[in-house]
Design a protein around this motif. Sequence first.
Motif, PDB file in Angstrom:
ATOM      1  N   ARG A 175      -6.370   9.619   2.264  1.00 35.47           N
ATOM      2  CA  ARG A 175      -6.443   8.257   1.737  1.00 35.47           C
ATOM      3  C   ARG A 175      -5.376   7.394   2.395  1.00 35.47           C
ATOM      4  N   LYS A 176      -5.795   6.278   2.966  1.00 37.08           N
ATOM      5  CA  LYS A 176      -4.858   5.324   3.552  1.00 37.08           C
ATOM      6  C   LYS A 176      -4.215   4.502   2.429  1.00 37.08           C
ATOM      7  N   CYS A 177      -2.895   4.407   2.467  1.00 37.11           N
ATOM      8  CA  CYS A 177      -2.145   3.624   1.481  1.00 37.11           C
ATOM      9  C   CYS A 177      -1.241   2.662   2.239  1.00 37.11           C
ATOM     10  N   GLY A 184       1.360  -4.809  11.429  1.00 37.35           N
ATOM     11  CA  GLY A 184       1.259  -3.887  12.558  1.00 37.35           C
ATOM     12  C   GLY A 184       1.465  -2.450  12.123  1.00 37.35           C
ATOM     13  N   GLY A 185       1.137  -1.536  13.006  1.00 41.92           N
ATOM     14  CA  GLY A 185       1.318  -0.124  12.708  1.00 41.92           C
ATOM     15  C   GLY A 185       0.211   0.430  11.836  1.00 41.92           C
ATOM     16  N   ARG A 186       0.258   1.734  11.623  1.00 42.08           N
ATOM     17  CA  ARG A 186      -0.757   2.418  10.833  1.00 42.08           C
ATOM     18  C   ARG A 186      -0.308   2.594   9.392  1.00 42.08           C
ATOM     19  N   ALA A 187      -1.275   2.562   8.495  1.00 42.85           N
ATOM     20  CA  ALA A 187      -0.983   2.848   7.090  1.00 42.85           C
ATOM     21  C   ALA A 187      -0.769   4.344   6.922  1.00 42.85           C
ATOM     22  N   PRO A 188       0.180   4.761   6.067  1.00 42.98           N
ATOM     23  CA  PRO A 188       0.350   6.184   5.804  1.00 42.98           C
ATOM     24  C   PRO A 188      -0.934   6.790   5.229  1.00 42.98           C
ATOM     25  N   ASN A 189      -1.240   8.006   5.655  1.00 39.55           N
ATOM     26  CA  ASN A 189      -2.387   8.747   5.134  1.00 39.55           C
ATOM     27  C   ASN A 189      -1.880   9.854   4.211  1.00 39.55           C
ATOM     28  N   LEU A 190      -2.281   9.830   2.951  1.00 38.80           N
ATOM     29  CA  LEU A 190      -1.943  10.902   2.015  1.00 38.80           C
ATOM     30  C   LEU A 190      -2.982  12.011   2.150  1.00 38.80           C
ATOM     31  N   ASP A 191      -2.526  13.261   2.181  1.00 40.45           N
ATOM     32  CA  ASP A 191      -3.457  14.377   2.334  1.00 40.45           C
ATOM     33  C   ASP A 191      -4.486  14.403   1.224  1.00 40.45           C
ATOM     34  N   VAL A 192      -4.039  14.187  -0.003  1.00 41.48           N
ATOM     35  CA  VAL A 192      -4.938  14.161  -1.160  1.00 41.48           C
ATOM     36  C   VAL A 192      -4.461  13.066  -2.102  1.00 41.48           C
ATOM     37  N   VAL A 193      -5.403  12.312  -2.652  1.00 43.76           N
ATOM     38  CA  VAL A 193      -5.093  11.371  -3.725  1.00 43.76           C
ATOM     39  C   VAL A 193      -5.998  11.690  -4.907  1.00 43.76           C
ATOM     40  N   LEU A 194      -5.372  11.928  -6.047  1.00 37.44           N
ATOM     41  CA  LEU A 194      -6.074  12.241  -7.293  1.00 37.44           C
ATOM     42  C   LEU A 194      -5.886  11.087  -8.259  1.00 37.44           C
TER      43      LEU A 194
END
Length: 281
Positions: free
Chosen positions: A109-111, A117-127
């Motif tokens: 999940r992108k947060c 600019g730059g990339r949004a952090p990607n969380l491995d799992v979002v519940l």
Amino acid sequence: MKQNLSSNSPVRSRALVALRTAFAHQRPDILIDDKGYASDFRDTLLPLVATENFEVDLQAGDGNELQTKFRAAHSSSGLAVNCFAPFRTRIVDLALPSCGPFAALQFERKCPTGLRGGRAPNLDVVLSGPKGVVGVESKLSEYLARHRASFSPAYAEQIRDERREQGYFREMLRLTDAPNSYVWLDAAQLIKHSFGLARTFRDQPVTLLYLYWEPANPDASPEFRAHRQEIAAFAERVAGSTPRFRAMSYPELWRAWDDAGPAEWLARHLKALRARYEITL
């Protein structure tokens, strides 16, 4: 799940070999190369993991992981998917200590942090569920490589909301001046995830869960003890902040599921998880 492989420890090399060996024992029908990679990401899946429960999510994430890192026996993304994907259609059976219940699960999940600019952090799992959101950062062996904190100046310059008053922001400023404060914990990545979670779910209770692998005998190597000590120090520095920070190992999570008297399918799934990942170094 960003990796920093510039300075691997000997224990990480042993872990990679042991993970390859466990994979080969569990899946003797699958060939993996001497670096631990299968030719197809589907070959790394546990029996109860179906591609329809995660493939679309990972394809939408950054990094093309299904065709690269996910194919490795030591993939932290693979560990997260192998652990959580069966809950996609059995979400009522998913429990985390002090969190939940949950109604939905998403991988990669992108947060967005709100920085230009730059990339949004990607969380491995979002519940997510009626009592809030849990963002999971999964680690397998990556933390057994040395880390050095690094932040773009944009974080200090552009974050001007309530996140600036949180412990994560103060810890970022401290690490900017002392980037080698943590050796095994990728604290910078956790801080960036905290900024993304706090902004994306600003109107809900939110937790950042650091979920990490350990072998069956963590006392055999001092790196695992040092890693836990750094987790505790980080947790103390960000205590009382949003998101709430929690950490536990995958073996601890699996024991909690066992202790709760798992459903028949989950008992089978736990057996497969342990056969793949509960190795001795």
